[in-house]
Design a protein around this motif. Structure first.
Motif, PDB file in Angstrom:
ATOM      1  N   SER A  80      52.871  31.565  72.330  1.00 20.78           N
ATOM      2  CA  SER A  80      53.977  32.376  72.841  1.00 20.78           C
ATOM      3  C   SER A  80      54.924  32.712  71.693  1.00 20.78           C
ATOM      4  O   SER A  80      55.440  31.824  71.009  1.00 20.78           O
ATOM      5  CB  SER A  80      54.719  31.588  73.925  1.00 20.78           C
ATOM      6  N   GLN A  94      53.167  27.642  83.995  1.00 21.54           N
ATOM      7  CA  GLN A  94      54.563  28.081  84.142  1.00 21.54           C
ATOM      8  C   GLN A  94      54.879  28.497  85.578  1.00 21.54           C
ATOM      9  O   GLN A  94      56.045  28.684  85.924  1.00 21.54           O
ATOM     10  CB  GLN A  94      54.867  29.222  83.157  1.00 21.54           C
ATOM     11  N   GLN A 124      58.905  31.336  82.671  1.00 22.73           N
ATOM     12  CA  GLN A 124      58.441  31.736  81.342  1.00 22.73           C
ATOM     13  C   GLN A 124      58.750  30.606  80.377  1.00 22.73           C
ATOM     14  O   GLN A 124      59.622  29.766  80.632  1.00 22.73           O
ATOM     15  CB  GLN A 124      59.195  32.989  80.872  1.00 22.73           C
ATOM     16  N   ASN A 167      54.264  41.251  76.954  1.00 19.70           N
ATOM     17  CA  ASN A 167      54.024  39.837  77.267  1.00 19.70           C
ATOM     18  C   ASN A 167      52.937  39.697  78.344  1.00 19.70           C
ATOM     19  O   ASN A 167      52.510  40.680  78.958  1.00 19.70           O
ATOM     20  CB  ASN A 167      55.323  39.100  77.621  1.00 19.70           C
ATOM     21  N   HIS A 222      52.589  38.493  81.416  1.00 21.97           N
ATOM     22  CA  HIS A 222      52.746  38.889  82.809  1.00 21.97           C
ATOM     23  C   HIS A 222      52.713  40.413  82.966  1.00 21.97           C
ATOM     24  O   HIS A 222      52.084  40.940  83.892  1.00 21.97           O
ATOM     25  CB  HIS A 222      54.054  38.314  83.357  1.00 21.97           C
TER      26      HIS A 222
END
Lengths: 217, 217
Positions: B15, B46, B59, B117, B119
């Motif tokens: 990440s 998460q 997140q 990102n 998602h």
């Protein structure tokens, strides 16, 4: 290029990020001039070569202040806070409370707004209204949980802060995308309270120099 | 829940937002523990109820520090900066330079990273690699113009700042999405310089406790 006596805000009446900056100026009691950049007209005035020199990211807002040009609303607001100690503080003095304020700001400015701004929705194309609604609701679910812990009269306790500056324009956007606020009673209550504060009223999209007559109130 | 002696970072080796926080801890010389949250395994750790209590936004990163839990990487880094005066400053002392640093940070953290990102790319579905590449390249075009003006050895002059902390993980993401760096020589040069700095090396995704063996170097 950036030699005006008063700060100049390059913004758009309906841009939520421009509204953040207008609220900050209003709370601090700072006079400024507005230079409207119409995001729709002529295919988007932010896309001209002239404006790209002001903000290479080709977005509003940008502010010309103290001989420099600053883009990105939170960078602008924090510059105002750090150089204009008069008026109310936009960040609390306690580091833990400052962190709470910044969590809320960043959740909105990086977790919600970028996913529903004009350019991204143009890329999404079909289904863009559902896309925007999805990401606003997802963000608001998290924000509601956070505010239940942090809020007093405003987002963090009983002092207006940068978090409130970010909240109100995002709730305005939510209304545009028909988000039902019933599941978010804390967000709604704080927003309703803030909309009665003069700095939020004076800076509202409905009463800016570039607000079209049919959207004025 | 958040009573550890050392700060605890809830993060994921790959990440980019977690990496930002690891760099900040390393630059400041602060020891911390890592609690890996695997964004892929079990459909995404998460998303568990347990983790939602730590970060309602579901997140990474989140940090447990000084008895509080802070999410949002920039909020975490600024809290570290404000409460740990030892080590190098992560923001310059001059307000105009601070604004330059924050413009770069916000351009990356709200203008690029949120659009590529995990998602969001899951929501994009088909065409997600092109989508990510498009938004990274668009952001880098603006960033290159800004850095040509602001950079010395690093993003803003010759001191490492929060801007550099945001830059390197974003260039790492760009490589994952096969962005050609030829049009961005300033970004590339600064990134190459920073990758030689110990704090950036020690915090690199290739050598974290949760880095899978085949990705270790």
């Amino acid at each position: 290029m950036c030699a005006a006596l008063k700060p100049v805000l390059y913004g758009y009446f309906r841009s939520s990020c421009s509204w953040r900056v207008r609220i900050a100026f209003a709370l601090k009691g700072i006079e400024y001039d507005q230079f409207p950049v119409n995001l729709i007209k002529d295919g988007g005035q932010q896309l001209t070569d002239q404006y790209r020199k002001i903000n290479p990211m080709q977005q509003v807002p940008a502010v010309c202040i103290d001989g420099i040009t600053i883009s990105q609303s939170l960078a602008i607001i924090q510059y105002i806070e750090e150089t204009r100690p008069s008026g109310p503080h936009l960040l609390p003095q306690d580091p833990k409370k400052r962190a709470q304020v910044r969590v809320i700001c960043d959740l909105i400015t990086s977790g919600i707004q970028p996913l529903q701004n004009l350019h991204v929705l143009q890329k999404v194309g079909e289904g863009k209204a559902e896309w925007a609604k999805y990401f606003i609701e997802r963000g608001f679910q998290a924000l509601e949980q956070i505010l239940v812990q942090s809020a007093g009269q405003y987002c963090v306790g009983d002092e207006i802060s940068m978090a409130d500056i970010c909240l109100v324009p995002q709730v305005y956007n939510a209304a545009r995308f028909k988000v039902d606020m019933t599941p978010f009673p804390t967000i709604k209550k704080i927003n309703d309270t803030l909309l009665e504060v003069e700095a939020f009223k004076a800076s509202h999209p409905s009463c800016q120099p570039d607000t079209p007559p049919d959207l004025q109130s």
